[in-house]
Design an enzyme around this catalytic site. Structure first.
Site, PDB file in Angstrom:
ATOM      1  N   HIS A 268      -0.323 -10.785  -6.126  1.00 45.65           N
ATOM      2  CA  HIS A 268      -1.143 -10.308  -7.238  1.00 45.65           C
ATOM      3  C   HIS A 268      -0.293  -9.544  -8.253  1.00 45.65           C
ATOM      4  O   HIS A 268      -0.317  -9.837  -9.448  1.00 45.65           O
ATOM      5  CB  HIS A 268      -2.249  -9.422  -6.666  1.00 45.65           C
ATOM      6  CG  HIS A 268      -3.267  -8.954  -7.646  1.00 45.65           C
ATOM      7  ND1 HIS A 268      -4.074  -9.823  -8.362  1.00 45.65           N
ATOM      8  CD2 HIS A 268      -3.639  -7.704  -8.028  1.00 45.65           C
ATOM      9  CE1 HIS A 268      -4.898  -9.127  -9.136  1.00 45.65           C
ATOM     10  NE2 HIS A 268      -4.647  -7.845  -8.956  1.00 45.65           N
ATOM     11  N   PHE A 269       0.486  -8.580  -7.774  1.00 45.33           N
ATOM     12  CA  PHE A 269       1.356  -7.798  -8.650  1.00 45.33           C
ATOM     13  C   PHE A 269       2.703  -8.506  -8.790  1.00 45.33           C
ATOM     14  O   PHE A 269       3.743  -8.016  -8.330  1.00 45.33           O
ATOM     15  CB  PHE A 269       1.525  -6.379  -8.101  1.00 45.33           C
ATOM     16  CG  PHE A 269       0.369  -5.469  -8.398  1.00 45.33           C
ATOM     17  CD1 PHE A 269       0.305  -4.750  -9.579  1.00 45.33           C
ATOM     18  CD2 PHE A 269      -0.673  -5.346  -7.496  1.00 45.33           C
ATOM     19  CE1 PHE A 269      -0.764  -3.918  -9.859  1.00 45.33           C
ATOM     20  CE2 PHE A 269      -1.749  -4.515  -7.755  1.00 45.33           C
ATOM     21  CZ  PHE A 269      -1.800  -3.796  -8.945  1.00 45.33           C
TER      22      PHE A 269
END
Length: 291
Positions: A268-269
Site C-alpha cells: 500500500h505504502f
C-alpha cells in the site's frame, strides 16, 4: 558528496484557509509547473519526504496535511467528511494562488483530489494515482467490516473500527506486501501512530471511515469526469496492496483512453520501498503531458 542545491530542498510552511492552519511541505521553484500531492490514511505529507526532492528540479511540489492528519490545525467546530476535506484543500489552493496543477493522489487523497477535479476541472493538468482508488473492483474483501459499518453504524460496528487506529495495524499497512519488510523505515508508521494517539483523533478517524461510503457513491461522477475530460492519467500501483487491488488501477483504462498503468512489487505504502521508481515514472509521464 555533492549537496543538493536549494530548489531541491523541502521546506515546511503554514497558511490559514477555511478555518484551518494548514501545514504543508514545498520544494522546487514556484515558477515551475505545480504538483499537488495529497496523502492518505493514517499518514500526512511526511509520506512524500522521499518523492518531493526527486521531482523538485522540474516541478514545484506542494504537499499539505489534510485536516485531522499530520500537523494541520482547525479552528472551532469542524465536520470531518471528505466533502469538507476537499473544500479545505480548495481553499488552500486559493490561498496559495494555485490555478493549475497536476494531482498526485494516494489512498484518502484520491476522493479528496477527485472532488477537487469535479469542482475545478480546468485546474487539473494531469493525474497520478498511486494506490488511489476510484472503482468498486479495486476494493478488496478486506473492506467487508467497513462496509458492515456503513450499512449499520451501530456502536458495536463503530467500535470494531478502532482496530484500524492501533500501532500494530499502522505498521502492518506499511509492511504488508513489501518485497522485504526490512526495507520499511520505522519512523513513518511510528509518527503516524503517535499522531493517531492524540486526544480526539479516534472520533475524527471513525467519522471519516463512516463517511468513506460517500466516496464510493461518488464513483459514477468521477468516471463521467474522466470520460468527458480525458485528463492525462498515470496509475502506478503497489500490486500487493491489501486494500486497493490492481484491478482498480487497470479500471482507469476503461474511462481514460490513454491511461498508463504500472504495477509494482510493493504494498500500500509503495513510496516506502519504490520512491525512485515511482519518481522516474512520474517524471517521464509529466514531461510528456505537462508544459
Amino acid at each position: 558528496m555533492q549537496r543538493l542545491s536549494e530548489p531541491f530542498e523541502t521546506s515546511v510552511h503554514r497558511i490559514e484557509a477555511a478555518a484551518a492552519s494548514i501545514f504543508y511541505r514545498a520544494a522546487g521553484d514556484p515558477g515551475l509547473p505545480v504538483i499537488l500531492l495529497l496523502h492518505g490514511f493514517p499518514s500526512s505529507s511526511h509520506q512524500f519526504r522521499s518523492l518531493m526532492p526527486r521531482l523538485a528540479d522540474r516541478y514545484h511540489v506542494i504537499a499539505p496535511d489534510l485536516p485531522g492528519f499530520g500537523f494541520t490545525e482547525v479552528f472551532g467546530a469542524f465536520v470531518y467528511s471528505f466533502g469538507r476535506l476537499a473544500e479545505t484543500v480548495g481553499a488552500f489552493c486559493d490561498a496559495l494562488g494555485l490555478t493549475r496543477y497536476a494531482l498526485y493522489l494516494f489512498d484518502y487523497g484520491a476522493p479528496v483530489g477527485f472532488r477537487l477535479a469535479l469542482e475545478r476541472p480546468d485546474a487539473i493538468s494531469a493525474i497520478v494515482s498511486q494506490n488511489g482508488n476510484a472503482y468498486e473492483e479495486g476494493m478488496s474483501d478486506g473492506w467487508a467490516p467497513t462496509r458492515a459499518y456503513w450499512a449499520d453504524p451501530s456502536p458495536a460496528n463503530r467500535e470494531a473500527m478502532r482496530s484500524m487506529l492501533t500501532l500494530e495495524t499502522t505498521r502492518w499497512q506499511y509492511t504488508h506486501g513489501a518485497p522485504d519488510p526490512a526495507m520499511i523505515a520505522p519512523e513513518g508508521y511510528w509518527l503516524d501512530a503517535a499522531l493517531l494517539a492524540r486526544l480526539g483523533q479516534d472520533t475524527i478517524q471513525l467519522d471519516l471511515i463512516a463517511d468513506y461510503a460517500s466516496n464510493v457513491a461518488l464513483y459514477p461522477r468521477i468516471h463521467a469526469y474522466l470520460r468527458d475530460r480525458q485528463p492525462p492519467l498515470l496509475a502506478v500501483w503497489g500490486a500487493n496492496d491489501p486494500f486497493f487491488l490492481p484491478a482498480g488501477a487497470k479500471a482507469f483504462r476503461r474511462d481514460v483512453r490513454d491511461a498508463e498503468v504500472h504495477l509494482l512489487n510493493a504494498g500500500h505504502f509503495a513510496l516506502e520501498t519504490h520512491a525512485g521508481e515511482i519518481a522516474d515514472l512520474t517524471r517521464d509521464f509529466l514531461q510528456r503531458h505537462v508544459r
